[in-house]
Design a protein around this motif. Structure first.
Motif, PDB file in Angstrom:
ATOM      1  N   ALA A   1     -47.824  13.790  18.968  1.00  0.00           N
ATOM      2  CA  ALA A   1     -48.722  13.237  18.108  1.00  0.00           C
ATOM      3  C   ALA A   1     -47.838  12.022  16.945  1.00  0.00           C
ATOM      4  CB  ALA A   1     -48.540  14.392  16.779  1.00  0.00           C
ATOM      5  N   TYR A   2     -46.641  12.123  17.496  1.00  0.00           N
ATOM      6  CA  TYR A   2     -45.989  10.750  16.779  1.00  0.00           C
ATOM      7  C   TYR A   2     -45.309   9.977  17.766  1.00  0.00           C
ATOM      8  CZ  TYR A   2     -45.723  14.078  12.757  1.00  0.00           C
ATOM      9  OH  TYR A   2     -45.996  14.796  11.730  1.00  0.00           O
ATOM     10  N   LEU A   3     -45.840   9.999  19.148  1.00  0.00           N
ATOM     11  CA  LEU A   3     -45.202   9.035  20.144  1.00  0.00           C
ATOM     12  C   LEU A   3     -45.364   7.748  20.003  1.00  0.00           C
ATOM     13  CD1 LEU A   3     -43.504   9.443  22.706  1.00  0.00           C
ATOM     14  CD2 LEU A   3     -45.654   9.827  23.878  1.00  0.00           C
ATOM     15  N   GLN A   4     -46.615   7.280  19.245  1.00  0.00           N
ATOM     16  CA  GLN A   4     -47.016   5.958  18.886  1.00  0.00           C
ATOM     17  C   GLN A   4     -45.909   5.273  18.266  1.00  0.00           C
ATOM     18  OE1 GLN A   4     -49.239   4.030  20.169  1.00  0.00           O
ATOM     19  NE2 GLN A   4     -50.325   5.195  21.660  1.00  0.00           N
ATOM     20  N   LYS A   5     -45.390   5.978  17.269  1.00  0.00           N
ATOM     21  CA  LYS A   5     -44.201   5.427  16.384  1.00  0.00           C
ATOM     22  C   LYS A   5     -42.988   5.105  17.220  1.00  0.00           C
ATOM     23  CE  LYS A   5     -45.439   7.733  12.279  1.00  0.00           C
ATOM     24  NZ  LYS A   5     -45.044   8.587  10.948  1.00  0.00           N
ATOM     25  N   MET A   6     -42.947   5.560  18.490  1.00  0.00           N
ATOM     26  CA  MET A   6     -41.755   5.190  19.388  1.00  0.00           C
ATOM     27  C   MET A   6     -42.181   4.078  20.514  1.00  0.00           C
ATOM     28  SD  MET A   6     -39.448   8.441  19.361  1.00  0.00           S
ATOM     29  CE  MET A   6     -38.283   7.774  20.490  1.00  0.00           C
ATOM     30  N   LYS A   7     -43.193   3.541  20.389  1.00  0.00           N
ATOM     31  CA  LYS A   7     -43.757   2.705  21.456  1.00  0.00           C
ATOM     32  C   LYS A   7     -42.703   1.683  21.654  1.00  0.00           C
ATOM     33  CE  LYS A   7     -47.311  -0.965  22.393  1.00  0.00           C
ATOM     34  NZ  LYS A   7     -48.829  -1.327  21.931  1.00  0.00           N
ATOM     35  N   GLY A   8     -42.060   0.806  20.902  1.00  0.00           N
ATOM     36  CA  GLY A   8     -41.193  -0.346  20.923  1.00  0.00           C
ATOM     37  C   GLY A   8     -40.098   0.308  21.733  1.00  0.00           C
ATOM     38  N   SER A   9     -39.425   1.776  21.667  1.00  0.00           N
ATOM     39  CA  SER A   9     -38.412   2.159  22.473  1.00  0.00           C
ATOM     40  C   SER A   9     -38.638   2.334  23.940  1.00  0.00           C
ATOM     41  CB  SER A   9     -38.102   3.510  21.828  1.00  0.00           C
ATOM     42  OG  SER A   9     -37.843   3.570  20.429  1.00  0.00           O
ATOM     43  N   PHE A  10     -39.821   2.304  24.309  1.00  0.00           N
ATOM     44  CA  PHE A  10     -40.083   2.404  25.832  1.00  0.00           C
ATOM     45  C   PHE A  10     -40.616   1.251  26.482  1.00  0.00           C
ATOM     46  CE2 PHE A  10     -40.283   6.688  23.778  1.00  0.00           C
ATOM     47  CZ  PHE A  10     -39.473   7.441  24.587  1.00  0.00           C
ATOM     48  N   ILE A  11     -41.262   0.325  25.503  1.00  0.00           N
ATOM     49  CA  ILE A  11     -41.927  -1.185  26.163  1.00  0.00           C
ATOM     50  C   ILE A  11     -41.364  -2.098  25.636  1.00  0.00           C
ATOM     51  CG2 ILE A  11     -43.948  -2.108  26.453  1.00  0.00           C
ATOM     52  CD1 ILE A  11     -45.395   0.643  25.973  1.00  0.00           C
ATOM     53  N   SER A  12     -40.284  -2.725  26.242  1.00  0.00           N
ATOM     54  CA  SER A  12     -39.362  -3.551  25.757  1.00  0.00           C
ATOM     55  C   SER A  12     -40.005  -5.175  25.586  1.00  0.00           C
ATOM     56  CB  SER A  12     -38.080  -3.707  26.257  1.00  0.00           C
ATOM     57  OG  SER A  12     -38.040  -4.037  27.918  1.00  0.00           O
ATOM     58  N   ASN A  13     -40.755  -5.503  26.678  1.00  0.00           N
ATOM     59  CA  ASN A  13     -41.404  -6.766  26.928  1.00  0.00           C
ATOM     60  C   ASN A  13     -42.943  -6.711  27.165  1.00  0.00           C
ATOM     61  OD1 ASN A  13     -39.122  -8.423  26.973  1.00  0.00           O
ATOM     62  ND2 ASN A  13     -38.435  -7.521  28.564  1.00  0.00           N
TER      63      ASN A  13
ATOM     64  N   THR B   1     -52.164  -4.140  26.742  1.00  0.00           N
ATOM     65  CA  THR B   1     -51.740  -3.330  25.783  1.00  0.00           C
ATOM     66  C   THR B   1     -51.243  -2.058  26.253  1.00  0.00           C
ATOM     67  OG1 THR B   1     -53.589  -4.103  24.108  1.00  0.00           O
ATOM     68  CG2 THR B   1     -52.370  -2.026  23.499  1.00  0.00           C
ATOM     69  N   THR B   2     -50.192  -1.626  26.064  1.00  0.00           N
ATOM     70  CA  THR B   2     -49.642  -0.498  27.023  1.00  0.00           C
ATOM     71  C   THR B   2     -48.777   0.419  25.838  1.00  0.00           C
ATOM     72  OG1 THR B   2     -49.097  -2.113  28.939  1.00  0.00           O
ATOM     73  CG2 THR B   2     -47.698   0.171  28.856  1.00  0.00           C
ATOM     74  N   TRP B   3     -48.868   1.711  26.057  1.00  0.00           N
ATOM     75  CA  TRP B   3     -48.225   2.673  25.249  1.00  0.00           C
ATOM     76  C   TRP B   3     -48.058   3.786  26.089  1.00  0.00           C
ATOM     77  CZ3 TRP B   3     -53.488   1.282  25.656  1.00  0.00           C
ATOM     78  CH2 TRP B   3     -54.390   2.135  25.758  1.00  0.00           C
ATOM     79  N   PRO B   4     -47.048   4.679  25.583  1.00  0.00           N
ATOM     80  CA  PRO B   4     -46.589   6.132  25.987  1.00  0.00           C
ATOM     81  C   PRO B   4     -47.623   7.160  25.728  1.00  0.00           C
ATOM     82  CG  PRO B   4     -45.273   5.396  24.361  1.00  0.00           C
ATOM     83  CD  PRO B   4     -46.197   4.151  24.363  1.00  0.00           C
ATOM     84  N   VAL B   5     -47.873   7.938  26.527  1.00  0.00           N
ATOM     85  CA  VAL B   5     -48.775   9.089  26.321  1.00  0.00           C
ATOM     86  C   VAL B   5     -47.872  10.358  26.594  1.00  0.00           C
ATOM     87  CG1 VAL B   5     -50.736   7.849  26.593  1.00  0.00           C
ATOM     88  CG2 VAL B   5     -49.773   9.066  28.555  1.00  0.00           C
ATOM     89  N   SER B   6     -46.986  10.421  27.233  1.00  0.00           N
ATOM     90  CA  SER B   6     -46.263  11.554  27.534  1.00  0.00           C
ATOM     91  C   SER B   6     -44.678  11.289  27.870  1.00  0.00           C
ATOM     92  CB  SER B   6     -46.901  12.407  28.484  1.00  0.00           C
ATOM     93  OG  SER B   6     -46.052  13.613  28.880  1.00  0.00           O
ATOM     94  N   VAL B   7     -43.866  11.983  27.324  1.00  0.00           N
ATOM     95  CA  VAL B   7     -42.346  11.639  27.489  1.00  0.00           C
ATOM     96  C   VAL B   7     -41.701  12.936  27.600  1.00  0.00           C
ATOM     97  CG1 VAL B   7     -40.020  10.561  26.906  1.00  0.00           C
ATOM     98  CG2 VAL B   7     -42.297   9.437  26.563  1.00  0.00           C
ATOM     99  N   LYS B   8     -41.289  13.293  28.829  1.00  0.00           N
ATOM    100  CA  LYS B   8     -40.733  14.640  28.957  1.00  0.00           C
ATOM    101  C   LYS B   8     -39.296  14.859  29.562  1.00  0.00           C
ATOM    102  CE  LYS B   8     -45.486  16.838  29.726  1.00  0.00           C
ATOM    103  NZ  LYS B   8     -46.133  17.611  30.534  1.00  0.00           N
ATOM    104  N   TYR B   9     -38.661  15.545  29.163  1.00  0.00           N
ATOM    105  CA  TYR B   9     -37.250  15.881  29.594  1.00  0.00           C
ATOM    106  C   TYR B   9     -36.729  17.183  30.227  1.00  0.00           C
ATOM    107  CZ  TYR B   9     -36.705  11.172  27.215  1.00  0.00           C
ATOM    108  OH  TYR B   9     -36.988   9.786  26.669  1.00  0.00           O
ATOM    109  N   SER B  10     -35.774  17.032  31.043  1.00  0.00           N
ATOM    110  CA  SER B  10     -35.216  18.439  31.532  1.00  0.00           C
ATOM    111  C   SER B  10     -33.724  18.241  31.919  1.00  0.00           C
ATOM    112  CB  SER B  10     -36.008  18.845  32.778  1.00  0.00           C
ATOM    113  OG  SER B  10     -35.384  20.162  33.338  1.00  0.00           O
ATOM    114  N   VAL B  11     -32.925  18.805  31.327  1.00  0.00           N
ATOM    115  CA  VAL B  11     -31.275  18.998  31.401  1.00  0.00           C
ATOM    116  C   VAL B  11     -30.947  20.546  31.688  1.00  0.00           C
ATOM    117  CG1 VAL B  11     -29.211  18.107  30.408  1.00  0.00           C
ATOM    118  CG2 VAL B  11     -31.332  16.950  29.598  1.00  0.00           C
TER     119      VAL B  11
END
Length: 212
Positions: free
Chosen positions: A80-92, A98-108
């Motif tokens: 729901a808030y991923l659009q606010k972090m668009k600049g963290s994943f698309i630098s140039n 027009t590109t935007w993230p739709v899912s960012v998942k991690y496993s540790v």
């Protein structure tokens, strides 16, 4: 490599675990007790509170029922808030797309050696959508990064020489379109679609059988 090391939440403190670093903005729920590496662990779901309006994580963490150590965490950035972090994943960004993230998942995950836990496996799965100007449909593409620690030693530990160190911000990337299993024969090799941790475990078992 840098991103994998930064996702070591014990060394760098996950905000959903650290007091004073945003933990008050999360809600937690014990959902189950499951088995992990032949030991019992608490499965705890977490997510940001409704009144928190900044991008935060949601997911599950697994905590050993005996020593209360974190052994695994599976989490994602709240979509729901991923659009606010668009600049963290698309630098140039491109002017034509027009590109935007739709899912960012991690496993540790962590592994116990002796009486201490060490980083064992890190994986990130990211999905993006991109739309070219004057085109009707969006394109979807995915990228992942992964690191597995194959061994760790706590005896006679010394620093690596400078020439043996890998630059943390270098990107190791290769696109594998296909592979020929006949070429490799009975040798060990990693298939592009194979689970990295399971493949390494299988290799270790075969090496042990070979050495006996």
């Amino acid at each position: 490599l840098s991103t994998c090391l930064e996702l070591d939440g014990i060394r760098n403190s996950f905000d959903f675990l650290s007091r004073g670093a945003g933990i008050e903005d999360y809600s937690y729920r014990l959902t189950d007790i499951v088995s992990y590496d032949d030991e019992s662990v608490f499965e705890i779901e977490f997510g940001q509170r409704e009144d928190a309006e900044i991008p935060m994580f949601m997911g599950s963490m697994f905590i050993n029922t005996t020593d209360y150590a974190l052994v695994k965490a599976e989490f994602m950035i709240n979509p729901a808030y991923l659009q606010k972090m668009k600049g963290s994943f698309i630098s140039n960004p491109s002017r034509d797309f027009t590109t935007w993230p739709v899912s960012v998942k991690y496993s540790v995950s962590y592994r116990k050696i002796g009486d201490r836990y060490f980083l064992n496996h890190v994986r990130g799965d990211l999905e993006f959508q991109s739309k070219q100007k004057k085109r009707l449909f969006n394109a979807v593409f995915s990228v992942f990064f992964e690191m597995a620690v194959t061994s760790a030693s706590t005896e006679n530990v010394t620093r690596f020489d400078r020439e043996e160190l890998a630059p943390a911000h270098d990107v190791f990337s290769r696109t594998i379109k296909d592979y020929d299993p006949v070429f490799w024969g009975n040798q060990d090799f990693l298939k592009p679609e194979e689970n990295l941790l399971q493949a390494l475990k299988n290799m270790k078992v075969r090496l042990q059988e070979f050495s006996q």
